[in-house]
Structure formats: structure tokens, C-alpha cells
Scaffold this motif. Sequence first.
Motif, short mmCIF file in Angstrom:
data_model
loop_
_atom_site.label_atom_id
_atom_site.label_comp_id
_atom_site.label_asym_id
_atom_site.label_seq_id
_atom_site.Cartn_x
_atom_site.Cartn_y
_atom_site.Cartn_z
N PHE A 38 0.84 -1.19 0.00
CA PHE A 38 0.00 0.00 0.00
C PHE A 38 0.89 1.25 0.00
CE2 PHE A 38 -2.65 -3.32 1.74
CZ PHE A 38 -3.89 -3.09 1.15
N GLU A 41 0.32 7.46 -0.75
CA GLU A 41 -0.66 8.37 -1.32
C GLU A 41 -2.08 7.81 -1.29
OE1 GLU A 41 1.65 6.34 -4.69
OE2 GLU A 41 2.09 7.44 -2.83
N GLN A 42 -2.25 6.52 -0.99
CA GLN A 42 -3.59 5.94 -0.92
C GLN A 42 -4.27 6.40 0.36
OE1 GLN A 42 -3.83 1.76 -1.82
NE2 GLN A 42 -5.72 1.47 -0.65
N SER A 43 -5.38 7.07 0.25
CA SER A 43 -6.02 7.74 1.39
C SER A 43 -6.44 6.76 2.48
CB SER A 43 -7.22 8.55 0.92
OG SER A 43 -8.16 7.71 0.26
N ALA A 45 -5.10 3.76 3.09
CA ALA A 45 -4.08 2.71 3.07
C ALA A 45 -4.05 1.92 4.37
CB ALA A 45 -2.71 3.31 2.79
#
Length: 329
Positions: A38, A41-43, A45
Motif C-alpha cells: 500500500f 498516497e492511498q487515502s 491505506a
Amino acid sequence: MPIYVYWGEDDFALEKAVTLLRDRILDPLWISFNYTGFPPEQSDAVIAALNQAMTPPFGAGGRLVWLNNTTVFQQCPDHLLAELTRTLSVIPENSVLLLTSRNKPDERLKSTKLFKQLATEYREFPLIPPWKTELLIQAVNQAAQTVGVRLTAKAAEVLAEAVGNDTRLLYNEIEKLRLYAEDGNQPIEVDTVTLLVRNNTQNSLQLAAAIRTGDTAKALTVLADLINAAEPGLRIVATLIGQFRTWLWVKLMMESGERNSQAIAQAAEVGNPKRIYFLQQEVQSLSLRQLLSCLPLLLELEFSLKQGFGEISTLQTKVIELCQVCRRN
């Protein structure tokens, strides 16, 4: 609840640890099913990683869930902390949650305290300070042993001077030496290292020496060579700060009347007290005021580079200023 937390600025050493962990946990035939990474930048995550970690692995081997360069050790909202508290302690034994970060975890955060309490491994991968020669030589010998290369003591010393604290470069150069050596049973001599390995760190020390003597022309020439060799500006500055910091401590101890080499070496964090005599000779022509004036300039230089100022012009300007300070009587 196997939880691993790795952080630090030595990217290469950290990546090697991640690879070793991945190879140990995962079955090669089931990697695509049981390995999930993950990005930061994955909100969602962290929540997604926790859900994935709770999922039993498919087929053989275990499951590995990697939160890469996570910010959970720098900021952690209450709702996320509650989810971590609820989930971490019940992660299945055949699932592994790995969290990595370049930045040091904030010890004041409840999330950091929680991971420290529950983590199977909580490990830092720091860069060795460029001025700690003995630790650099130790790292060279450890890397050589890992790769299966034998080095003479002098060869290890020269290699440490050449690569500094760049672990990735160290392993690349040792691999080059391994391929070059005809007989792996014979230790590699210093001549071979000198022939094959470019000495960028030594040039940075030469830059420090030129600045110390106030030789602006030579300092700018050495700086140009470093830039042409693609040496990162921040690495150059790190070497300069380390060297001037050592000189400052030696000068401070001399000015205080200390004559014991062991005591001076301990204060200046110099591993080998025999180096103190040479360091004393180097700072003989400089005043304490001059050395104290150099460190703020070096810190300004480091700050400017980190703020994105033009690397070449900023380095050149500060090198000239440093030479002027060291040239004054």
C-alpha cells in the motif's frame, strides 16, 4: 500478531531487510495472492492494510501486507488509532503486517507507543555519520563477508573512504571487486580497490581541507569535480559538517588545556585516539572563532539545499564564504 516496523535513512539496508522478510514469509508460487503493498498516497491505506492482514493467506506460506513509507508514525487521527488498537492484537499468526518509513517515528504519539508495544521487530536503519571512520570500516567488512569477498585491512579502509555511508554503492563496489578477483581465496589488496573504485568521499574530505586552508581556487576545483561525478550536494555537506564538527571539538579541547588524546577523542567522537595528533596539526592555523563561524554557514547551506535552492550556485557561494572565514587572521 507478527508486526514489523522498519524506519531510517539507509534506504538500501532497509530494502534488503524487506526482501529477506518477504522471502521468509511468502511461498513463491502464491506471491500474487498473498503479497499486498500500500503506497502512502492511498487515502485509506492503513484501514485497507488492516483488513488485508486479517484475511487468511491462500495456499502455502503466509501473507505479507506492506504499508510503505507510512505516515502513521507522524500523524494518527483518533478514529485510526481506535482501529489500530482494535485490530493489531488479533492479526493472525500466519499474516505479517510490515510498516516502513524514512522518518523516525514520533515517540510522543499513541500510535507509535502502540506499535512499540506490539511489534515483533521494531528496527532502525540509520546512515553511519561520514566522520565515524571505524563504523564505516566495520560496515565494509560486514558487507564483504556477506558477499563472500576477502579484503586486506588497508583495502577495507580505502573502500570505506571511497563509498562513505552509501550502502547501495558499497555493495555495488564489493560485487565489482568480487567479479574482478580471479581467486576468491586471496584477499583483495588496496591496489585493486584504488584501481576500480572512484573515491568521492575522499574528495569531499579534500574539499574540507581546501576550505580549512582558505584556498578558494582549489576548493572550487574539487567541488566542480564532485559535481561532475554526480555526488549529491547533501552528501557533500554531510561530510563537511562532520569534518568541521570534529575540528571544532578538537580545538575546543585544546583551548581548554586538555592534553589527553583519549579524552579529546571521546569528546570529538573519534574512534582512534592516534588520529588526534594529526587533527591537532590540522586546526593549528585556525582560531576557535573561525571554526565556530563555519558551522552556521554549513547549516545554512544544508537548509538551502533541502529547500530546493540551486545546488551548484548555492554550494559555490557557501564554499567561497567558508574559505574567506578560514583565511582571516
